[in-house]
Design a protein around this motif. Structure first.
Motif, PDB file in Angstrom:
ATOM      1  N   PRO A 182      10.411  -3.612 -34.475  1.00 30.51           N
ATOM      2  CA  PRO A 182       9.535  -4.586 -35.125  1.00 30.51           C
ATOM      3  C   PRO A 182      10.016  -5.998 -35.299  1.00 30.51           C
ATOM      4  O   PRO A 182      11.081  -6.108 -35.161  1.00 30.51           O
ATOM      5  CB  PRO A 182       9.196  -4.037 -36.516  1.00 30.51           C
ATOM      6  CG  PRO A 182      10.501  -3.434 -36.969  1.00 30.51           C
ATOM      7  CD  PRO A 182      11.286  -2.935 -35.503  1.00 30.51           C
ATOM      8  N   ILE A 183       9.058  -6.899 -35.678  1.00 32.35           N
ATOM      9  CA  ILE A 183       9.543  -8.372 -35.504  1.00 32.35           C
ATOM     10  C   ILE A 183      10.133  -8.588 -37.120  1.00 32.35           C
ATOM     11  O   ILE A 183      10.875  -9.656 -36.898  1.00 32.35           O
ATOM     12  CB  ILE A 183       8.268  -9.247 -35.639  1.00 32.35           C
ATOM     13  CG1 ILE A 183       7.422  -9.035 -36.614  1.00 32.35           C
ATOM     14  CG2 ILE A 183       7.527  -9.356 -34.332  1.00 32.35           C
ATOM     15  CD1 ILE A 183       6.073 -10.001 -36.935  1.00 32.35           C
ATOM     16  N   THR A 209       2.383 -16.137 -28.751  1.00 33.57           N
ATOM     17  CA  THR A 209       1.984 -14.966 -29.648  1.00 33.57           C
ATOM     18  C   THR A 209       2.615 -15.217 -31.028  1.00 33.57           C
ATOM     19  O   THR A 209       3.510 -15.648 -31.254  1.00 33.57           O
ATOM     20  CB  THR A 209       2.070 -13.459 -29.155  1.00 33.57           C
ATOM     21  OG1 THR A 209       3.440 -13.258 -29.247  1.00 33.57           O
ATOM     22  CG2 THR A 209       1.452 -13.579 -27.918  1.00 33.57           C
ATOM     23  N   VAL A 210       1.784 -14.534 -32.077  1.00 32.00           N
ATOM     24  CA  VAL A 210       2.479 -14.504 -33.323  1.00 32.00           C
ATOM     25  C   VAL A 210       3.964 -13.743 -32.973  1.00 32.00           C
ATOM     26  O   VAL A 210       4.779 -14.068 -33.786  1.00 32.00           O
ATOM     27  CB  VAL A 210       1.562 -13.702 -34.272  1.00 32.00           C
ATOM     28  CG1 VAL A 210       2.437 -13.409 -35.755  1.00 32.00           C
ATOM     29  CG2 VAL A 210       0.393 -14.432 -34.602  1.00 32.00           C
ATOM     30  N   HIS A 211       3.937 -12.612 -32.442  1.00 27.91           N
ATOM     31  CA  HIS A 211       5.165 -11.903 -32.433  1.00 27.91           C
ATOM     32  C   HIS A 211       6.267 -12.827 -31.697  1.00 27.91           C
ATOM     33  O   HIS A 211       7.348 -13.042 -32.058  1.00 27.91           O
ATOM     34  CB  HIS A 211       4.981 -10.775 -31.257  1.00 27.91           C
ATOM     35  CG  HIS A 211       6.116  -9.965 -31.088  1.00 27.91           C
ATOM     36  ND1 HIS A 211       6.111  -8.649 -31.574  1.00 27.91           N
ATOM     37  CD2 HIS A 211       7.365  -9.895 -30.310  1.00 27.91           C
ATOM     38  CE1 HIS A 211       7.514  -8.092 -31.339  1.00 27.91           C
ATOM     39  NE2 HIS A 211       7.891  -8.894 -30.278  1.00 27.91           N
ATOM     40  N   GLN A 212       6.091 -13.975 -30.640  1.00 29.71           N
ATOM     41  CA  GLN A 212       6.709 -14.640 -29.944  1.00 29.71           C
ATOM     42  C   GLN A 212       7.286 -15.667 -31.042  1.00 29.71           C
ATOM     43  O   GLN A 212       8.374 -16.116 -31.173  1.00 29.71           O
ATOM     44  CB  GLN A 212       6.387 -15.300 -28.724  1.00 29.71           C
ATOM     45  CG  GLN A 212       6.319 -14.374 -27.616  1.00 29.71           C
ATOM     46  CD  GLN A 212       5.545 -15.164 -26.258  1.00 29.71           C
ATOM     47  OE1 GLN A 212       4.274 -15.644 -26.645  1.00 29.71           O
ATOM     48  NE2 GLN A 212       6.260 -15.147 -25.248  1.00 29.71           N
ATOM     49  N   SER A 230      13.453 -17.634 -35.720  1.00 27.04           N
ATOM     50  CA  SER A 230      14.669 -17.269 -35.782  1.00 27.04           C
ATOM     51  C   SER A 230      15.753 -17.745 -34.661  1.00 27.04           C
ATOM     52  O   SER A 230      16.864 -18.258 -35.097  1.00 27.04           O
ATOM     53  CB  SER A 230      14.969 -15.724 -36.024  1.00 27.04           C
ATOM     54  OG  SER A 230      14.657 -15.107 -34.696  1.00 27.04           O
ATOM     55  N   ASP A 231      15.397 -17.776 -33.625  1.00 29.55           N
ATOM     56  CA  ASP A 231      16.182 -18.617 -32.576  1.00 29.55           C
ATOM     57  C   ASP A 231      16.525 -20.017 -33.033  1.00 29.55           C
ATOM     58  O   ASP A 231      17.504 -20.360 -32.754  1.00 29.55           O
ATOM     59  CB  ASP A 231      15.797 -18.521 -31.156  1.00 29.55           C
ATOM     60  CG  ASP A 231      15.499 -17.232 -30.487  1.00 29.55           C
ATOM     61  OD1 ASP A 231      16.206 -16.097 -30.963  1.00 29.55           O
ATOM     62  OD2 ASP A 231      14.752 -16.864 -29.612  1.00 29.55           O
ATOM     63  N   LEU A 269      17.049 -11.428 -39.760  1.00 33.17           N
ATOM     64  CA  LEU A 269      17.985 -12.315 -39.595  1.00 33.17           C
ATOM     65  C   LEU A 269      17.499 -13.535 -40.264  1.00 33.17           C
ATOM     66  O   LEU A 269      18.844 -14.336 -40.718  1.00 33.17           O
ATOM     67  CB  LEU A 269      17.923 -12.455 -38.061  1.00 33.17           C
ATOM     68  CG  LEU A 269      18.713 -13.639 -37.258  1.00 33.17           C
ATOM     69  CD1 LEU A 269      20.112 -13.379 -37.591  1.00 33.17           C
ATOM     70  CD2 LEU A 269      18.543 -13.741 -35.785  1.00 33.17           C
ATOM     71  N   LEU A 270      16.467 -14.167 -40.623  1.00 37.27           N
ATOM     72  CA  LEU A 270      16.036 -15.311 -41.133  1.00 37.27           C
ATOM     73  C   LEU A 270      16.465 -15.335 -42.668  1.00 37.27           C
ATOM     74  O   LEU A 270      17.210 -16.337 -43.135  1.00 37.27           O
ATOM     75  CB  LEU A 270      14.747 -15.353 -41.050  1.00 37.27           C
ATOM     76  CG  LEU A 270      13.981 -16.092 -39.643  1.00 37.27           C
ATOM     77  CD1 LEU A 270      12.460 -16.315 -39.822  1.00 37.27           C
ATOM     78  CD2 LEU A 270      14.551 -17.709 -39.420  1.00 37.27           C
TER      79      LEU A 270
END
Length: 175
Positions: free
Chosen positions: A106-107, A58-61, A67-68, A113-114
């Motif tokens: 939220p995302i 998903t866009v969320h994932q 970032s991971d 973080l990015l």
């Protein structure tokens, strides 16, 4: 069509070292947080839970994945700059995408973080000497030796690749 959905900008193709290419790729890394942020602007929760392609995240994932992945990239660069021919740590990105932190709302948590991570990363990238771009790391899972130059191009591509996944989904769905 599936290939264009999976690889909307094509697969990564290494390029020879040049100052112009270095500036372009570092610029890609620099602007990625803003590009990702803009790509998800005004998407609602249902849209964020939409896979970017059949069988895809998903866009969320996807935002959490970037970032991971780039946290790992940052560490790989620092290890590559400070150790001689080190092994880099592989990780199972599919399993990481299923961990609870990828459900965080939220995302913007991952987008924030990015921004911080890329500020630090770009500072390092801008200060790597021409000779240091040839430093190597070894990926034990793929059995591949990679130069820092190769990694720079790969991660610049990675950010554009996933940003285009989101933008392509938005375009296909008229969002």
């Amino acid at each position: 069509m599936e290939t264009s959905l999976q690889y909307p900008i094509g697969k990564y193709e290494p390029k020879p070292y040049s100052e112009a290419q270095k500036k372009e790729w570092i610029n890609d890394i620099n602007w990625l947080p803003a590009d990702i942020e803009n790509s998800v602007l005004n998407l609602d929760e249902a849209q964020l839970q939409t896979p970017y392609r059949p069988g895809g995240w998903t866009v969320h994932q996807l935002v959490h994945h970037v970032s991971d992945s780039h946290l790992n990239a940052f560490c790989r660069f620092k290890i590559g700059l400070t150790e001689d021919n080190p092994n880099i740590r592989p990780y199972d990105q599919e399993r990481w995408a299923l961990l609870k932190d990828t459900e965080l709302q939220p995302i913007n948590i991952s987008i924030t973080l990015l921004f911080a991570l890329h500020k630090k990363w770009v500072t390092i990238l801008e200060n790597i000497s021409d000779e240091e771009w040839n430093r190597k790391v070894f990926h034990p899972e793929t059995k591949q030796e990679m130069s820092l130059w190769y990694l720079l191009g790969s991660y610049a591509w990675h950010g554009r690749h996933h940003t285009q996944h989101i933008l392509g989904l938005r375009e296909r769905n008229n969002w």
